[in-house]
Motif scaffolding. Structure first.
Motif, PDB file in Angstrom:
ATOM      1  N   GLY A 144       0.820  -1.200   0.000  1.00 12.64           N
ATOM      2  CA  GLY A 144       0.000   0.000   0.000  1.00 12.64           C
ATOM      3  C   GLY A 144       0.858   1.256   0.000  1.00 12.64           C
ATOM      4  O   GLY A 144       1.999   1.249   0.465  1.00 12.64           O
ATOM      5  N   HIS A 145       0.335   2.343  -0.519  1.00 10.72           N
ATOM      6  CA  HIS A 145       1.067   3.617  -0.519  1.00 10.72           C
ATOM      7  C   HIS A 145       0.067   4.756  -0.629  1.00 10.72           C
ATOM      8  O   HIS A 145      -0.988   4.604  -1.258  1.00 10.72           O
ATOM      9  CB  HIS A 145       2.049   3.691  -1.693  1.00 10.72           C
ATOM     10  CG  HIS A 145       2.694   5.035  -1.842  1.00 10.72           C
ATOM     11  ND1 HIS A 145       3.549   5.554  -0.902  1.00 10.72           N
ATOM     12  CD2 HIS A 145       2.578   5.982  -2.816  1.00 10.72           C
ATOM     13  CE1 HIS A 145       3.954   6.754  -1.288  1.00 10.72           C
ATOM     14  NE2 HIS A 145       3.381   7.027  -2.445  1.00 10.72           N
TER      15      HIS A 145
ATOM     16  N   GLY B  48      -4.950   2.051  11.294  1.00 11.27           N
ATOM     17  CA  GLY B  48      -6.122   1.242  11.600  1.00 11.27           C
ATOM     18  C   GLY B  48      -6.228   0.027  10.695  1.00 11.27           C
ATOM     19  O   GLY B  48      -6.536  -1.077  11.144  1.00 11.27           O
ATOM     20  N   LEU B  49      -5.947   0.217   9.407  1.00 11.00           N
ATOM     21  CA  LEU B  49      -5.992  -0.909   8.466  1.00 11.00           C
ATOM     22  C   LEU B  49      -4.907  -1.941   8.790  1.00 11.00           C
ATOM     23  O   LEU B  49      -5.136  -3.147   8.674  1.00 11.00           O
ATOM     24  CB  LEU B  49      -5.809  -0.395   7.036  1.00 11.00           C
ATOM     25  CG  LEU B  49      -6.946   0.459   6.484  1.00 11.00           C
ATOM     26  CD1 LEU B  49      -6.566   1.048   5.124  1.00 11.00           C
ATOM     27  CD2 LEU B  49      -8.222  -0.356   6.360  1.00 11.00           C
ATOM     28  N   LEU B  50      -3.729  -1.486   9.188  1.00 11.63           N
ATOM     29  CA  LEU B  50      -2.660  -2.416   9.555  1.00 11.63           C
ATOM     30  C   LEU B  50      -3.060  -3.240  10.780  1.00 11.63           C
ATOM     31  O   LEU B  50      -2.708  -4.420  10.888  1.00 11.63           O
ATOM     32  CB  LEU B  50      -1.371  -1.651   9.826  1.00 11.63           C
ATOM     33  CG  LEU B  50      -0.675  -1.056   8.602  1.00 11.63           C
ATOM     34  CD1 LEU B  50       0.444  -0.113   9.016  1.00 11.63           C
ATOM     35  CD2 LEU B  50      -0.125  -2.144   7.693  1.00 11.63           C
TER      36      LEU B  50
ATOM     37  N   GLY C 241      -1.635  -9.300   7.634  1.00 12.18           N
ATOM     38  CA  GLY C 241      -0.764  -9.653   6.527  1.00 12.18           C
ATOM     39  C   GLY C 241      -0.460  -8.516   5.581  1.00 12.18           C
ATOM     40  O   GLY C 241       0.209  -8.719   4.564  1.00 12.18           O
ATOM     41  N   TRP C 242      -0.928  -7.325   5.902  1.00 12.26           N
ATOM     42  CA  TRP C 242      -0.801  -6.191   4.980  1.00 12.26           C
ATOM     43  C   TRP C 242       0.443  -5.377   5.302  1.00 12.26           C
ATOM     44  O   TRP C 242       0.904  -5.364   6.441  1.00 12.26           O
ATOM     45  CB  TRP C 242      -2.054  -5.320   5.089  1.00 12.26           C
ATOM     46  CG  TRP C 242      -2.224  -4.350   3.963  1.00 12.26           C
ATOM     47  CD1 TRP C 242      -2.196  -4.624   2.634  1.00 12.26           C
ATOM     48  CD2 TRP C 242      -2.462  -2.952   4.092  1.00 12.26           C
ATOM     49  NE1 TRP C 242      -2.399  -3.474   1.906  1.00 12.26           N
ATOM     50  CE2 TRP C 242      -2.562  -2.435   2.787  1.00 12.26           C
ATOM     51  CE3 TRP C 242      -2.593  -2.089   5.172  1.00 12.26           C
ATOM     52  CZ2 TRP C 242      -2.792  -1.086   2.531  1.00 12.26           C
ATOM     53  CZ3 TRP C 242      -2.823  -0.750   4.924  1.00 12.26           C
ATOM     54  CH2 TRP C 242      -2.924  -0.259   3.614  1.00 12.26           C
TER      55      TRP C 242
ATOM     56  N   ALA D  26       9.080  -1.018  13.163  1.00  8.22           N
ATOM     57  CA  ALA D  26       9.920  -2.013  13.824  1.00  8.22           C
ATOM     58  C   ALA D  26       9.554  -3.431  13.405  1.00  8.22           C
ATOM     59  O   ALA D  26      10.435  -4.293  13.287  1.00  8.22           O
ATOM     60  CB  ALA D  26       9.805  -1.864  15.344  1.00  8.22           C
ATOM     61  N   ASP D  27       8.256  -3.697  13.169  1.00  6.40           N
ATOM     62  CA  ASP D  27       7.882  -5.059  12.767  1.00  6.40           C
ATOM     63  C   ASP D  27       7.876  -5.240  11.245  1.00  6.40           C
ATOM     64  O   ASP D  27       7.437  -6.273  10.738  1.00  6.40           O
ATOM     65  CB  ASP D  27       6.537  -5.483  13.386  1.00  6.40           C
ATOM     66  CG  ASP D  27       5.344  -4.664  12.900  1.00  6.40           C
ATOM     67  OD1 ASP D  27       5.427  -4.065  11.810  1.00  6.40           O
ATOM     68  OD2 ASP D  27       4.319  -4.642  13.607  1.00  6.40           O
ATOM     69  N   GLY D  28       8.359  -4.220  10.509  1.00  3.41           N
ATOM     70  CA  GLY D  28       8.555  -4.366   9.068  1.00  3.41           C
ATOM     71  C   GLY D  28       7.325  -4.159   8.222  1.00  3.41           C
ATOM     72  O   GLY D  28       7.359  -4.389   7.016  1.00  3.41           O
TER      73      GLY D  28
END
Length: 401
Positions: free
Chosen positions: A269-270, A297-299, A304-305, A334-336
């Motif tokens: 996403g961007h 919020g979407l993350l 998996g996004w 931090a979690d990539g």
């Protein structure tokens, strides 16, 4: 109409797609099972006194930011949390902040994004809005729009979402000139699902639903005795919807087995945010807060996004304007799952800039990312540039990209 399984169907793929979209519109009319208006809010202009406001009322001012508050929002006990959404139309572009015992969630609001999942059985809500549309166009007479809680029909929602993906995939394939096996398989799956799906068509059931969707003028009144209650699908109709969804999923699984994927697609996403374009810089900062809040919020909702964002300046503004949100952003870095892109302070121009200017873009951008997020960008990112300097690859590589 020919059977959807008729190999001699005379309709073109475009005609079949149009039919699918029309049936999808019929299905979506039954997406909302029940609704509850939120009624009156409190509107507070920037630096002004609060006033009461309800649907259709003009804003107290169209200058600056106006805050709209509802301290407590609840819904009936027999509504399932996963099926409840809140629909918000403040009359301009804004940021919705939901407060509950689980913390704070922020989402951007505009004409294309008005529906949010609710965080808890009871929550508070604030909308910070400006009298503008998404591309900076001023709203000359901003008025508070419809705000309500809705209870979705989960069966209708599942089927309509899957059919929407099918329709979008077919449209993309046809636009790309690929009228072949994949298009036929997708359309056959959709036709097979819709075959035998009969939805209520009585006028007294449909008119209130169409009115609730804004299909009529604001001053439209229903015929006498019709009422405005949203009668849900009965159990027999919902069973037909579930059967249609099962047929669709089975057909798509079969198509996947006979038409295996060709290659793989990796997507991230961007959000491309112009720092200064059709709006003032203050509005850019507000747009950044809306966008970053929505993405975080979407993350949270989609483990998996992943998301990628350029411009150290945008991150720096967000850190100043929403420290709590920026702390969550750091966790995603931090979690990539939040990747910083570009390595520059802003998405810059290259054709007329000096080499020293380009080097300092990278120096200041990478330094900020490293100091505040603990990483450096590794991917160059200039999707909206009007030309590229020949020295750019050397400069990017020198910056660790």
């Amino acid at each position: 109409m020919p059977s959807p399984f008729d190999p001699h169907d005379p309709r073109s793929p475009e005609q079949r797609l149009a039919h699918l979209r029309a049936r999808l519109g019929d299905l979506r009319a039954w997406r909302v099972r029940d609704a509850m208006a939120l009624g009156h809010w409190r509107a507070t202009p920037e630096g002004g006194e609060p006033v009461e406001i309800a649907e259709g009322d003009p804003w107290p001012t169209r200058e600056g930011v106006v805050a709209f508050d509802r301290h407590t929002v609840t819904f009936p006990a027999d509504w399932l949390l996963d099926e409840v959404r809140i629909e918000l139309d403040a009359g301009g572009e804004g940021l919705a902040v939901l407060h509950s015992k689980f913390g704070k969630r922020a989402f951007g609001l505009d004409p294309y994004h008005r529906e949010l999942a609710v965080p808890a059985l009871a929550f508070g809500l604030r909308i910070e809005a400006v009298a503008r549309r998404p591309f900076g166009e001023p709203v000359s007479d901003p008025r508070f729009g419809t705000t309500r809680l809705v209870r979705l029909d989960a069966d209708v929602e599942g089927l309509s979402n899957r059919l929407s993906v099918v329709a979008e995939a077919v449209a993309a394939l046809l636009e790309g000139g690929r009228d072949g096996e994949a298009v036929d398989a997708l359309l056959d799956a959709a036709d097979g699902a819709l075959h035998g799906l009969h939805l209520p068509s009585a006028i007294e059931a449909l008119l209130p639903r169409l009115a609730a969707q804004g299909a009529f003028a604001r001053d439209w009144t229903p015929p006498e005795g019709l009422g405005d209650a949203l009668a849900p699908l009965d159990e027999e109709a919902r069973a037909r919807v579930r059967d249609a969804d099962l047929r669709l999923r089975t057909a798509l699984q079969g198509a996947r087995a006979t038409l295996p994927p060709r290659g793989r697609v990796a997507a991230v996403g961007h959000a491309h945010i112009d720092l200064a374009w059709l709006w003032p810089v203050d509005e850019t900062r507000r747009k950044t807060r809306r966008t970053f809040g929505t993405v975080l919020g979407l993350l949270d909702e989609r483990p998996g996004w992943a998301f990628g964002q350029s411009s150290a300046a945008l991150h720096a503004w967000y850190a100043e304007d929403d420290p709590e949100g920026f702390a969550r952003l750091r966790e995603r870095v931090a979690d990539g799952r939040w990747e910083v892109l570009g390595g520059t302070w802003v998405e810059h121009e290259t054709a007329m800039s000096s080499g020293e200017s380009l080097a300092r873009q990278l120096l200041h951008g990478q330094r900020w990312f490293e100091r505040h997020l603990g990483v450096r960008a590794r991917v160059g990112w200039l999707p909206d540039c009007f030309g590229f300097a020949p020295a750019l690859p050397q400069l990017l590589r020198s910056a660790g990209i």
